[in-house]
Design a protein around this motif. Structure first.
Motif, PDB file in Angstrom:
ATOM      1  N   VAL A   1       0.790  -0.990   0.197  1.00 51.88           N
ATOM      2  CA  VAL A   1      -0.065   0.150  -0.140  1.00 51.88           C
ATOM      3  C   VAL A   1       0.866   1.297  -0.158  1.00 51.88           C
ATOM      4  N   GLY A   2       0.569   2.059  -1.132  1.00 53.52           N
ATOM      5  CA  GLY A   2       1.638   3.336  -1.037  1.00 53.52           C
ATOM      6  C   GLY A   2       0.549   4.477  -1.071  1.00 53.52           C
ATOM      7  N   SER A   3       1.255   5.686  -0.673  1.00 60.22           N
ATOM      8  CA  SER A   3       0.593   7.008  -0.743  1.00 60.22           C
ATOM      9  C   SER A   3       1.400   8.130  -1.120  1.00 60.22           C
ATOM     10  N   SER A   4       0.841   8.784  -2.363  1.00 63.99           N
ATOM     11  CA  SER A   4       1.832  10.002  -2.832  1.00 63.99           C
ATOM     12  C   SER A   4       3.010   9.602  -3.418  1.00 63.99           C
ATOM     13  N   ASN A   5       4.206   9.965  -2.654  1.00 65.95           N
ATOM     14  CA  ASN A   5       5.475   9.544  -3.248  1.00 65.95           C
ATOM     15  C   ASN A   5       5.724   8.078  -2.772  1.00 65.95           C
ATOM     16  N   GLY A   6       5.013   7.774  -2.105  1.00 61.99           N
ATOM     17  CA  GLY A   6       5.095   6.268  -1.901  1.00 61.99           C
ATOM     18  C   GLY A   6       4.575   5.277  -3.082  1.00 61.99           C
ATOM     19  N   THR A   7       3.395   5.845  -3.542  1.00 57.09           N
ATOM     20  CA  THR A   7       2.760   5.259  -4.748  1.00 57.09           C
ATOM     21  C   THR A   7       3.697   5.492  -5.802  1.00 57.09           C
ATOM     22  N   ASN A   8       4.137   6.630  -6.044  1.00 53.02           N
ATOM     23  CA  ASN A   8       5.032   6.708  -7.369  1.00 53.02           C
ATOM     24  C   ASN A   8       6.118   5.954  -6.985  1.00 53.02           C
ATOM     25  N   THR A   9       6.968   5.857  -5.857  1.00 54.38           N
ATOM     26  CA  THR A   9       8.008   4.757  -5.793  1.00 54.38           C
ATOM     27  C   THR A   9       7.644   3.132  -6.213  1.00 54.38           C
ATOM     28  N   ILE A  10       6.628   2.737  -5.819  1.00 51.89           N
ATOM     29  CA  ILE A  10       5.887   1.526  -6.067  1.00 51.89           C
ATOM     30  C   ILE A  10       5.620   1.321  -7.671  1.00 51.89           C
ATOM     31  N   VAL A  11       5.207   2.243  -8.204  1.00 49.21           N
ATOM     32  CA  VAL A  11       4.854   2.299  -9.676  1.00 49.21           C
ATOM     33  C   VAL A  11       6.329   2.285 -10.326  1.00 49.21           C
ATOM     34  N   ARG A  12       7.216   2.994  -9.941  1.00 43.80           N
ATOM     35  CA  ARG A  12       8.504   2.680 -10.707  1.00 43.80           C
ATOM     36  C   ARG A  12       9.149   1.344 -10.342  1.00 43.80           C
ATOM     37  N   ALA A  13       9.000   1.010  -9.172  1.00 47.63           N
ATOM     38  CA  ALA A  13       9.581  -0.164  -8.926  1.00 47.63           C
ATOM     39  C   ALA A  13       8.860  -1.556  -9.648  1.00 47.63           C
ATOM     40  N   LEU A  14       7.648  -1.336  -9.785  1.00 50.76           N
ATOM     41  CA  LEU A  14       6.665  -2.372 -10.405  1.00 50.76           C
ATOM     42  C   LEU A  14       7.042  -2.417 -11.794  1.00 50.76           C
ATOM     43  N   SER A  15       7.410  -1.095 -12.502  1.00 51.81           N
ATOM     44  CA  SER A  15       7.480  -1.031 -13.870  1.00 51.81           C
ATOM     45  C   SER A  15       9.008  -1.543 -14.268  1.00 51.81           C
ATOM     46  N   GLU A  16       9.893  -1.635 -13.193  1.00 53.78           N
ATOM     47  CA  GLU A  16      11.285  -2.343 -13.570  1.00 53.78           C
ATOM     48  C   GLU A  16      11.170  -3.795 -12.949  1.00 53.78           C
ATOM     49  N   ASP A  17      10.086  -4.330 -12.785  1.00 54.93           N
ATOM     50  CA  ASP A  17      10.063  -5.753 -12.067  1.00 54.93           C
ATOM     51  C   ASP A  17      10.928  -5.749 -10.802  1.00 54.93           C
ATOM     52  N   LEU A  18      11.248  -4.818 -10.251  1.00 60.11           N
ATOM     53  CA  LEU A  18      11.954  -5.147  -9.005  1.00 60.11           C
ATOM     54  C   LEU A  18      11.233  -5.677  -7.816  1.00 60.11           C
ATOM     55  N   ILE A  19       9.933  -5.403  -7.851  1.00 60.15           N
ATOM     56  CA  ILE A  19       9.076  -6.027  -6.534  1.00 60.15           C
ATOM     57  C   ILE A  19       8.132  -6.816  -7.241  1.00 60.15           C
ATOM     58  N   THR A  20       7.678  -8.002  -6.088  1.00 58.01           N
ATOM     59  CA  THR A  20       6.659  -8.597  -6.434  1.00 58.01           C
ATOM     60  C   THR A  20       5.567  -8.717  -5.578  1.00 58.01           C
ATOM     61  N   PRO A  21       4.604  -7.918  -5.348  1.00 53.87           N
ATOM     62  CA  PRO A  21       3.663  -7.884  -4.311  1.00 53.87           C
ATOM     63  C   PRO A  21       2.545  -8.767  -5.017  1.00 53.87           C
TER      64      PRO A  21
END
Length: 296
Positions: free
Chosen positions: A126-146
């Motif tokens: 769960v992300g909010s604001s810059n936390g959400t943006n960080t998650i989107v960037r990490a997902l776009s690079e397949d760095l994290i797998t929630p």
């Protein structure tokens, strides 16, 4: 405070009386995670018996614990394991040089913390604001797998308010406290918070500015200004991912319509709109997490 020290319906009123932040509930285990040489992040972990699911929370820029305190209590009552991650610009981080705050650093540190604290566990992020943006960037690079991603109020472009643009070159510890902070409280806070419709948002934003480390603020705004989320949104393949975008209708800083547009660009994602910034830190968000956690 412990989880049951205050009734749920009294928590926000109590927080509104404070002139400093609250600590995470005492039931959380506090740990510092080294994410690079000279940078350690404060993280909190709550582990109940037989957890319903594991939720990783990545708050927004300069977010105080009080923003999420009631939410955390409700989630504890619901029986979730919770990992709370505070990024490097927070006043709680240990950092030898604020210039180590870069746009990229938020993504890299998120992966490191998840590798160290979560490992191979399934989790809902769960992300909010810059936390959400960080998650989107990490997902776009397949760095994290929630297993699921619930993304609250992303900003598609990072706009620094004009007063901050003028002040940034002269932000130092002493100038901030003596001259700049009084101006910011009067001029900037009304620009980023709806005091009439959400007085708690205005309170926590103002207090966050009072408690922030000025040099971390300076280098965070320099690192993020002009940032554009769309290239990362467009690289993100929503197929096979469970992504929910959450907007707050009366939030002047983020805006629900912007969040809706992000959802429309991510194939297979879902958009949900709550009424206020308060709702996206309270029971409505917990209800959404319950729904997502119980889905296939």
């Amino acid at each position: 405070m412990k989880k049951d020290d205050l009734p749920l319906d009294k928590i926000t009123d109590y927080l509104m009386t404070l002139n400093t932040d609250v600590s995470l509930p005492e039931e959380f285990e506090i740990t510092y995670v080294e994410v690079e040489e000279g940078v350690e992040l404060r993280c909190g972990i709550f582990t109940p018996e037989n957890p319903k699911a594991h939720v990783v929370l990545v708050p927004g820029l300069f977010t105080l614990v009080m923003s999420w305190y009631k939410f955390l209590i409700i989630m504890m009552n619901e029986g979730y394991k919770i990992t709370y991650i505070e990024s490097r610009e927070k006043r709680t981080s240990r950092m030898d040089d604020p210039k180590k705050i870069t746009e990229r650093s938020f993504v890299d540190e998120l992966k490191i913390v998840l590798d160290k604290l979560v490992g191979d566990e399934d989790y809902i992020i769960v992300g909010s604001s810059n936390g959400t943006n960080t998650i989107v960037r990490a997902l776009s690079e397949d760095l994290i797998t929630p297993k699921h991603s619930i993304l609250v109020s992303p900003y598609t472009e990072f706009h620094v308010p004009t007063p901050f643009k003028i002040m940034l070159p002269v932000v130092y510890n002493w100038t901030w406290k003596l001259f700049l902070l009084p101006i910011v409280k009067i001029v900037v806070v009304p620009m980023i918070a709806n005091k009439k419709k959400d007085p708690f948002q205005a309170h926590k934003y103002k207090l966050g500015l009072v408690l922030t480390a000025p040099l971390k603020l300076k280098w965070s705004l320099r690192a993020l200004k002009g940032g554009d989320l769309w290239p990362y949104v467009d690289k993100l393949n929503g197929k096979g991912l469970s992504i929910v975008l959450v907007g707050a209708g009366t939030d002047p800083l983020h805006g629900a319509e912007s969040t809706r547009k992000v959802s429309e660009r991510i194939e297979g994602s879902r958009f949900v709109e709550f009424a206020t910034n308060y709702d996206v830190h309270d029971k409505p968000l917990v209800d959404l997490i319950n729904e997502v956690a119980n889905s296939a």
